[in-house]
Design a protein around this motif. Structure first.
Motif, PDB file in Angstrom:
ATOM      1  N   GLU A  73       1.138  -1.289  -0.346  1.00 61.37           N
ATOM      2  CA  GLU A  73      -0.099   0.042   0.361  1.00 61.37           C
ATOM      3  C   GLU A  73       0.522   1.386  -0.485  1.00 61.37           C
ATOM      4  O   GLU A  73       0.288   1.847  -0.477  1.00 61.37           O
ATOM      5  CB  GLU A  73      -0.775  -0.290   1.290  1.00 61.37           C
ATOM      6  N   LEU A  74       1.909   1.187   0.629  1.00 60.62           N
ATOM      7  CA  LEU A  74       2.558   2.426   1.189  1.00 60.62           C
ATOM      8  C   LEU A  74       3.801   2.612  -0.116  1.00 60.62           C
ATOM      9  O   LEU A  74       3.764   3.834  -0.516  1.00 60.62           O
ATOM     10  CB  LEU A  74       3.525   2.094   2.149  1.00 60.62           C
ATOM     11  N   GLU A  75       3.940   1.313  -1.053  1.00 57.94           N
ATOM     12  CA  GLU A  75       4.700   1.992  -1.965  1.00 57.94           C
ATOM     13  C   GLU A  75       3.681   2.301  -3.149  1.00 57.94           C
ATOM     14  O   GLU A  75       4.388   2.731  -3.949  1.00 57.94           O
ATOM     15  CB  GLU A  75       4.991  -0.118  -2.837  1.00 57.94           C
ATOM     16  N   ALA A  76       2.895   2.197  -3.274  1.00 54.22           N
ATOM     17  CA  ALA A  76       1.689   2.163  -4.338  1.00 54.22           C
ATOM     18  C   ALA A  76       0.889   4.050  -4.237  1.00 54.22           C
ATOM     19  O   ALA A  76       1.177   4.359  -5.232  1.00 54.22           O
ATOM     20  CB  ALA A  76       0.122   1.172  -3.973  1.00 54.22           C
ATOM     21  N   LYS A  77       1.166   4.031  -2.797  1.00 53.92           N
ATOM     22  CA  LYS A  77       0.956   5.502  -2.191  1.00 53.92           C
ATOM     23  C   LYS A  77       2.149   6.436  -2.818  1.00 53.92           C
ATOM     24  O   LYS A  77       2.339   7.620  -3.189  1.00 53.92           O
ATOM     25  CB  LYS A  77       0.101   6.051  -0.866  1.00 53.92           C
ATOM     26  N   MET A  78       3.600   5.824  -2.204  1.00 49.32           N
ATOM     27  CA  MET A  78       4.622   6.975  -2.801  1.00 49.32           C
ATOM     28  C   MET A  78       5.180   6.671  -4.421  1.00 49.32           C
ATOM     29  O   MET A  78       6.362   7.584  -4.714  1.00 49.32           O
ATOM     30  CB  MET A  78       5.861   6.175  -1.622  1.00 49.32           C
ATOM     31  N   MET A  79       4.834   5.805  -4.897  1.00 50.13           N
ATOM     32  CA  MET A  79       5.147   5.208  -5.966  1.00 50.13           C
ATOM     33  C   MET A  79       6.966   4.720  -6.464  1.00 50.13           C
ATOM     34  O   MET A  79       7.270   5.348  -6.694  1.00 50.13           O
ATOM     35  CB  MET A  79       4.981   6.624  -7.708  1.00 50.13           C
ATOM     36  N   THR A  80       7.567   3.512  -5.229  1.00 48.89           N
ATOM     37  CA  THR A  80       8.551   3.438  -5.479  1.00 48.89           C
ATOM     38  C   THR A  80       8.396   1.959  -4.650  1.00 48.89           C
ATOM     39  O   THR A  80       7.678   1.799  -4.466  1.00 48.89           O
ATOM     40  CB  THR A  80       9.270   4.519  -4.633  1.00 48.89           C
ATOM     41  N   ASP A  81       9.954   1.897  -4.863  1.00 45.95           N
ATOM     42  CA  ASP A  81       9.783   0.401  -4.239  1.00 45.95           C
ATOM     43  C   ASP A  81      10.882   0.534  -2.710  1.00 45.95           C
ATOM     44  O   ASP A  81      11.694   0.950  -2.782  1.00 45.95           O
ATOM     45  CB  ASP A  81      10.756  -0.737  -5.251  1.00 45.95           C
TER      46      ASP A  81
END
Length: 177
Positions: A73-81
């Motif tokens: 979820e956090l990766e999707a929101k931040m658009m980063t791995d």
């Protein structure tokens, strides 16, 4: 590492299960005519192993899924791995501690009261009374501990938790069989 609320919950919940399981084993063994204290202790340790394995394994898998979901979820929101980051490492460390505490709770909840069956000179009735009293006392202390983090009256919280042990013992006594 500081104990987080989830680890506390797992420890108390599974310690509660362990103390109640031991109460059932102790009362049930006595009422069934088991007169060998070492036998009751061995049965209790078997239950502790089962409860601890359940606690560690289930929490390991539950927390794995939850932590991966949180990171996704956090990766999707931040658009980063976030793989290999301090955040990912911290979440995985929490998973280890949660699993450990989940397994430790029932071991203490079973083995500590069951240790009365190893005291030389105690007959089965005395060991059973000691074990059940200790299990109920542990439940009471779990309630007192929880009252401290929730600003409840310690004695009320302790009584509510201890009452479960008394109920388990009484139900075992009145059950036919």
């Amino acid at each position: 590492m500081k104990l987080d609320p989830i680890s506390r919950r797992y420890f108390i919940s599974n310690g509660f299960d362990g103390a109640l399981t031991l109460t059932g084993i102790a009362v049930g063994s006595y009422l069934s005519g088991v007169t060998s204290n070492p036998t009751v202790f061995k049965v209790a340790v078997g239950a502790a192993v089962g409860l601890a394995t359940s606690g560690v394994w289930s929490v390991w898998e539950i927390e794995r899924a939850e932590k991966l979901s949180e990171i996704d979820e956090l990766e999707a929101k931040m658009m980063t791995d976030l793989e290999g980051t301090e955040l990912e490492d911290r979440k995985m460390e929490n998973r280890k501690m949660n699993s450990f505490m989940s397994g430790l709770g029932p071991v203490l909840g079973v083995v500590l009261p069951a240790s009365f069956y190893l005291v030389p000179g105690l007959n089965t009735l005395q060991a059973t009374i000691g074990a059940v009293f200790t299990a109920i006392s542990m439940l009471f202390l779990f309630g007192v501990y929880m009252s401290r983090i929730s600003d409840q009256l310690w004695w009320k919280a302790g009584l509510r938790m201890g009452l479960a042990g008394i109920a388990a013992a009484v139900i075992n006594v009145v059950l036919p069989g």
